[in-house]
Scaffold this motif. Sequence first.
Motif, PDB file in Angstrom:
ATOM      1  N   SER A   1      24.758  55.226  77.047  1.00 35.14           N
ATOM      2  CA  SER A   1      25.085  54.765  75.697  1.00 35.14           C
ATOM      3  C   SER A   1      24.285  55.537  74.654  1.00 35.14           C
ATOM      4  O   SER A   1      23.137  55.920  74.876  1.00 35.14           O
ATOM      5  N   SER A   2      24.894  55.748  73.505  1.00 28.63           N
ATOM      6  CA  SER A   2      24.170  56.326  72.374  1.00 28.63           C
ATOM      7  C   SER A   2      23.173  55.305  71.839  1.00 28.63           C
ATOM      8  O   SER A   2      23.301  54.099  72.091  1.00 28.63           O
ATOM      9  N   PRO A   3      22.144  55.747  71.092  1.00 30.41           N
ATOM     10  CA  PRO A   3      21.127  54.816  70.595  1.00 30.41           C
ATOM     11  C   PRO A   3      21.728  53.614  69.865  1.00 30.41           C
ATOM     12  O   PRO A   3      22.596  53.767  69.005  1.00 30.41           O
ATOM     13  N   ASN A   4      21.293  52.430  70.274  1.00 29.37           N
ATOM     14  CA  ASN A   4      21.626  51.143  69.655  1.00 29.37           C
ATOM     15  C   ASN A   4      23.035  50.642  69.973  1.00 29.37           C
ATOM     16  O   ASN A   4      23.381  49.517  69.600  1.00 29.37           O
ATOM     17  N   ILE A   5      23.858  51.425  70.665  1.00 31.08           N
ATOM     18  CA  ILE A   5      25.216  51.004  70.998  1.00 31.08           C
ATOM     19  C   ILE A   5      25.171  50.057  72.200  1.00 31.08           C
ATOM     20  O   ILE A   5      24.538  50.343  73.212  1.00 31.08           O
TER      21      ILE A   5
ATOM     22  N   SER B   1      23.587  47.390  72.869  1.00 29.85           N
ATOM     23  CA  SER B   1      22.188  47.263  73.291  1.00 29.85           C
ATOM     24  C   SER B   1      21.633  45.858  73.074  1.00 29.85           C
ATOM     25  O   SER B   1      22.154  45.075  72.289  1.00 29.85           O
TER      26      SER B   1
ATOM     27  N   ASP C   1      31.055  48.274  71.631  1.00 32.83           N
ATOM     28  CA  ASP C   1      30.767  49.681  71.303  1.00 32.83           C
ATOM     29  C   ASP C   1      30.253  49.842  69.880  1.00 32.83           C
ATOM     30  O   ASP C   1      30.454  50.887  69.246  1.00 32.83           O
TER      31      ASP C   1
ATOM     32  N   THR D   1      27.049  49.655  66.925  1.00 32.17           N
ATOM     33  CA  THR D   1      25.624  49.697  66.639  1.00 32.17           C
ATOM     34  C   THR D   1      25.327  48.499  65.739  1.00 32.17           C
ATOM     35  O   THR D   1      26.146  47.601  65.599  1.00 32.17           O
TER      36      THR D   1
ATOM     37  N   TRP E   1      12.657  52.880  74.207  1.00 31.81           N
ATOM     38  CA  TRP E   1      14.095  53.087  74.253  1.00 31.81           C
ATOM     39  C   TRP E   1      14.509  53.593  75.621  1.00 31.81           C
ATOM     40  O   TRP E   1      13.745  54.305  76.294  1.00 31.81           O
TER      41      TRP E   1
ATOM     42  N   THR F   1      17.585  55.227  75.634  1.00 33.98           N
ATOM     43  CA  THR F   1      18.530  56.279  75.242  1.00 33.98           C
ATOM     44  C   THR F   1      17.833  57.551  74.778  1.00 33.98           C
ATOM     45  O   THR F   1      18.400  58.625  74.837  1.00 33.98           O
ATOM     46  N   ASN F   2      16.618  57.422  74.283  1.00 36.00           N
ATOM     47  CA  ASN F   2      15.842  58.587  73.846  1.00 36.00           C
ATOM     48  C   ASN F   2      14.413  58.314  74.286  1.00 36.00           C
ATOM     49  O   ASN F   2      13.598  57.806  73.539  1.00 36.00           O
TER      50      ASN F   2
END
Length: 245
Positions: free
Chosen positions: A117-121, A123, A142, A144, A215, A217-218
């Motif tokens: 997942s992309s950041p905050n998606i 989550s 999906d 943020t 995190w 994701t990153n």
Amino acid sequence: TVANAYPTLAADSTNLKAWYKFDDANNLGLNSATSAITIGDATINGTPTLNSSEYKVGSSSYFSGAGDDDALIIDSNSNKLYTHLNQKPISISFWCKSVSGGEGSYGRLFYGAPFGSSPNINSIQFYHKNNNQFAFAITNNDETFTNDDPITTTAMPAFNTAWSHIVCVIIPTSTNWTAKTHTIKIYINGVLDVSSESFYYPKITANYDFQIGRWTTNEDSREYDGYLDDFRIYDKVLSQEEITQ
């Protein structure tokens, strides 16, 4: 500081799925849950350190928040949380003493999302919000989140001054898992601090990432800076009586 005095609940034998005491120098991610089926041990990343002078019970783990990639990895593209928590009530309980807001002043105490997942998606995350208070956010569909979506604590002490007992409770209100109609409660030191009846339920998948301390994701940013102790995950709604026990 209270030595060797972990509280025990009746729910520990059936509903406690993860319990990280941070007492074992040889296995910092040891899961001490006593229920028959548990999430299992966590994997250590970076150099979170056992601390026997700053703790609530026994010892604690210090996460540096300084780009050292300190984290406790519970799920990594795996199905541990999906197997034990998906579509159930969830209570996450822990003691913390934040030293600062963490990396970028937005250190994540815990963070989960489907793998890739992309950041905050999609989550679930509990993090400092550029000050000593915490924000709790859950996204789904999906999406943020905007600055208005998380709920923010009001009763956290100043940085590096005192330990706080925090319990985040997720209460499903229907089987519509993608509706923004579920209930969230955050207790601080046994007192209900903030709540909302218009939250998503977390999107927990069979290929999930969940970490304590940063995190997912990153992974080289947004790291938590502080001490954690007695971190527990239950598959039930903890009552206020249980929380203060």
